[in-house]
Design an enzyme around this catalytic site. Structure first.
Site, PDB file in Angstrom:
ATOM      1  N   SER A 136       0.672  -1.138   0.429  1.00 15.16           N
ATOM      2  CA  SER A 136       0.323   0.021   0.369  1.00 15.16           C
ATOM      3  C   SER A 136       0.781   1.077  -0.177  1.00 15.16           C
ATOM      4  O   SER A 136       2.066   1.007   0.192  1.00 15.16           O
ATOM      5  CB  SER A 136      -0.703  -0.461   1.092  1.00 15.16           C
ATOM      6  OG  SER A 136      -1.135   0.756   1.483  1.00 15.16           O
ATOM      7  N   TYR A 171      -1.789  -0.293  10.296  1.00 16.60           N
ATOM      8  CA  TYR A 171      -1.641  -1.112   9.174  1.00 16.60           C
ATOM      9  C   TYR A 171      -0.619  -0.601   7.948  1.00 16.60           C
ATOM     10  O   TYR A 171      -0.253  -1.026   6.938  1.00 16.60           O
ATOM     11  CB  TYR A 171      -3.018   0.171   8.603  1.00 16.60           C
ATOM     12  CG  TYR A 171      -3.894  -0.290   6.366  1.00 16.60           C
ATOM     13  CD1 TYR A 171      -3.555  -1.083   6.275  1.00 16.60           C
ATOM     14  CD2 TYR A 171      -3.059   0.380   5.629  1.00 16.60           C
ATOM     15  CE1 TYR A 171      -4.100  -1.543   5.368  1.00 16.60           C
ATOM     16  CE2 TYR A 171      -3.432   0.117   4.036  1.00 16.60           C
ATOM     17  CZ  TYR A 171      -3.603  -1.251   3.785  1.00 16.60           C
ATOM     18  OH  TYR A 171      -4.195  -1.055   3.011  1.00 16.60           O
TER      19      TYR A 171
HETATM   20  N1  LIG Z   1      -8.161  -1.012  -1.837  1.00 12.69           N
HETATM   21  C1  LIG Z   1      -7.537  -0.155  -2.018  1.00 12.69           C
HETATM   22  O1  LIG Z   1      -7.540   0.952  -2.049  1.00 12.69           O
HETATM   23  C2  LIG Z   1      -6.024  -0.494  -0.995  1.00 12.69           C
HETATM   24  C3  LIG Z   1      -5.073   0.106  -1.487  1.00 12.69           C
HETATM   25  C4  LIG Z   1      -4.150  -1.014  -1.310  1.00 12.69           C
HETATM   26  C5  LIG Z   1      -3.131  -2.097  -1.156  1.00 12.69           C
HETATM   27  N2  LIG Z   1      -4.844  -2.549  -0.779  1.00 12.69           N
HETATM   28  C6  LIG Z   1      -4.919  -3.732  -0.175  1.00 12.69           C
HETATM   29  O2  LIG Z   1      -4.988  -4.885  -0.746  1.00 12.69           O
HETATM   30  C7  LIG Z   1      -5.824  -6.308  -1.028  1.00 12.69           C
HETATM   31  C8  LIG Z   1      -6.862  -6.471  -0.808  1.00 12.69           C
HETATM   32  O3  LIG Z   1      -7.809  -5.749  -0.587  1.00 12.69           O
HETATM   33  P1  LIG Z   1      -8.906  -4.691  -0.857  1.00 12.69           P
HETATM   34  O4  LIG Z   1      -8.957  -3.386  -1.348  1.00 12.69           O
HETATM   35  O5  LIG Z   1      -9.004  -5.928  -2.575  1.00 12.69           O
HETATM   36  O6  LIG Z   1     -10.431  -5.887  -0.049  1.00 12.69           O
HETATM   37  P2  LIG Z   1     -11.235  -6.313   0.304  1.00 12.69           P
HETATM   38  O7  LIG Z   1     -12.165  -6.128  -1.068  1.00 12.69           O
HETATM   39  O8  LIG Z   1     -12.026  -6.573   1.973  1.00 12.69           O
HETATM   40  O9  LIG Z   1     -10.245  -7.927  -0.056  1.00 12.69           O
HETATM   41  C9  LIG Z   1      -9.965  -8.442   1.221  1.00 12.69           C
HETATM   42  C10 LIG Z   1      -9.508  -9.618   1.021  1.00 12.69           C
HETATM   43  O10 LIG Z   1      -8.698 -11.013   1.836  1.00 12.69           O
HETATM   44  C11 LIG Z   1      -9.513 -11.154   2.514  1.00 12.69           C
HETATM   45  N3  LIG Z   1      -8.759 -11.686   3.875  1.00 12.69           N
HETATM   46  C12 LIG Z   1      -8.881 -10.618   5.177  1.00 12.69           C
HETATM   47  N4  LIG Z   1      -8.178 -11.437   5.670  1.00 12.69           N
HETATM   48  C13 LIG Z   1      -8.157 -12.757   5.479  1.00 12.69           C
HETATM   49  C14 LIG Z   1      -7.189 -13.941   6.631  1.00 12.69           C
HETATM   50  N5  LIG Z   1      -6.992 -13.721   7.897  1.00 12.69           N
HETATM   51  N6  LIG Z   1      -7.470 -15.427   5.089  1.00 12.69           N
HETATM   52  C15 LIG Z   1      -7.659 -15.922   4.606  1.00 12.69           C
HETATM   53  N7  LIG Z   1      -7.799 -13.863   3.642  1.00 12.69           N
HETATM   54  C16 LIG Z   1      -8.036 -12.949   4.513  1.00 12.69           C
HETATM   55  C17 LIG Z   1     -10.606 -11.063   2.801  1.00 12.69           C
HETATM   56  O11 LIG Z   1     -11.449 -12.963   2.120  1.00 12.69           O
HETATM   57  P3  LIG Z   1     -12.254 -13.041   3.237  1.00 12.69           P
HETATM   58  O12 LIG Z   1     -12.971 -12.238   4.100  1.00 12.69           O
HETATM   59  O13 LIG Z   1     -12.938 -14.065   2.177  1.00 12.69           O
HETATM   60  O14 LIG Z   1     -11.613 -14.574   3.660  1.00 12.69           O
HETATM   61  C18 LIG Z   1     -10.823 -10.648   0.861  1.00 12.69           C
HETATM   62  O15 LIG Z   1     -10.907 -11.553   0.148  1.00 12.69           O
HETATM   63  C19 LIG Z   1      -4.891  -5.618   1.001  1.00 12.69           C
HETATM   64  O16 LIG Z   1      -3.689  -5.935   0.918  1.00 12.69           O
HETATM   65  C20 LIG Z   1      -5.268  -4.379   1.057  1.00 12.69           C
HETATM   66  O17 LIG Z   1      -4.270  -3.819   1.617  1.00 12.69           O
HETATM   67  C21 LIG Z   1      -5.954  -1.863  -1.193  1.00 12.69           C
END
Ligand SMILES: NC(=O)c1ccc[n+]([C@@H]2O[C@H](COP(=O)([O-])OP(=O)(O)OC[C@H]3O[C@@H](n4cnc5c(N)ncnc54)[C@H](OP(=O)(O)O)[C@@H]3O)[C@@H](O)[C@H]2O)c1
Length: 252
Positions: free
Chosen positions: A144, A157
């Site tokens: 991130s 975070y």
């Molecule tokens: N969206 C943004 O703006 C942004 C920016 C920078 C970085 N990121 C990073 O991108 C990644 C994905 O985030 P997203 O935005 O796509 O959010 P999201 O839609 O909430 O997806 C998060 C994913 O992580 C999984 N997860 C959470 N805890 C878990 C666990 N204990 N074991 C296995 N899977 C787990 C969730 O699946 P389950 O709940 O089914 O387990 C879900 O598939 C994250 O690492 C986040 O920090 C996002």
């Protein structure tokens, strides 16, 4: 074409929604057989269905990255089922958005267990098997901008993503001679379930207006960065971190 992943096998963590779901689809579109993993089995099935409906190959493995035993079992199942993994995408992550004074020890541990310990032991399990099979491989971590940019409310975070940034480089050092490349994508704001409330709020709308192109990204916007690191097109890249943020970090 060097971005082609035909014959490759890839496991994506957090593939039940958002960025991970799209990354699983993207790798499958490039020809890889994909293992979609996360905790919610029903949502993983949706990812697999979408991939198969588009003509791709996919299976799901339920895996909780905050539980090391679950990681090992998940990687083992995928490895055995497909005859070895070539690509691991460490995408699973959770957001803790709280001022320091409101952050609890449970918040701290939850964020580090998922965002850091999860990617650490998934990478270890992947590398152990790849090294034993003399196969090499590519690990792509999802960090991130918070890894390097201090942001109010994102202390824990951001620190967890700074750890992902650092571990990317150490893994690359330790496994480079074994043919395993390890790189990290630092996405800007991407509209997913993790930030849906913020993006739709008045603050989110204001934020969008500040950005260079006045738009928040979609998971598909990360396709290029992912394919570069995952495929042979990125053969000369290891230990690298890429801000994939449409220049967002230049505006705030
Ligand atoms: N969206 C943004 O703006 C942004 C920016 C920078 C970085 N990121 C990073 O991108 C990644 C994905 O985030 P997203 O935005 O796509 O959010 P999201 O839609 O909430 O997806 C998060 C994913 O992580 C999984 N997860 C959470 N805890 C878990 C666990 N204990 N074991 C296995 N899977 C787990 C969730 O699946 P389950 O709940 O089914 O387990 C879900 O598939 C994250 O690492 C986040 O920090 C996002």
């Amino acid at each position: 074409m060097r971005f082609d992943l035909t014959g490759k096998k890839a496991l994506v963590t957090g593939a039940s929604s958002g960025i991970g779901q799209r990354m699983a689809e993207c790798l499958a579109e490039a020809g890889a057989t994909v293992v979609a993993s996360a905790r919610r089995a029903d949502r993983l099935e949706q990812t697999v269905d979408r991939i198969q409906a588009a003509g791709g190959q996919a299976m799901s493995v339920v895996m909780d990255v905050s539980d090391v035993e679950s990681i090992r079992q998940g990687i083992d199942t995928a490895d055995k089922e497909l005859g070895g993994l070539d690509i691991l995408v460490n995408n699973a992550g959770i957001l803790v958005d709280k001022p320091v004074l409101k952050t609890t020890p449970e918040d701290f541990d939850r964020a580090f267990a998922t965002n850091v310990r999860g990617m650490f032991f998934a990478s270890q399990a992947f590398a152990e098997r790849a090294i034993a099979a003399k196969r090499g491989g590519s690990i792509v971590n999802v960090g991130s901008l918070g890894a390097w940019k201090p942001t109010r409310g994102l202390s824990v975070y951001g620190a967890s993503k700074a750890a992902v940034h650092q571990l990317t480089k150490v893994f690359a050092q330790e496994w480079g001679r074994k043919g395993i490349r390890v790189n990290c994508i630092h996405p800007g704001y991407i509209h997913t379930e993790i930030n849906d409330e913020l993006i739709r709020s008045p603050t989110g709308k204001q934020l969008t207006q500040m950005l260079l192109r006045k738009r928040i990204g979609t998971p598909k916007d990360l396709d290029g960065a992912l394919l570069l690191f995952a495929s042979d097109a990125g053969d000369y890249l290891t230990g690298a971190s890429l801000d994939a943020d449409d220049g967002q970090s230049l505006t705030f």
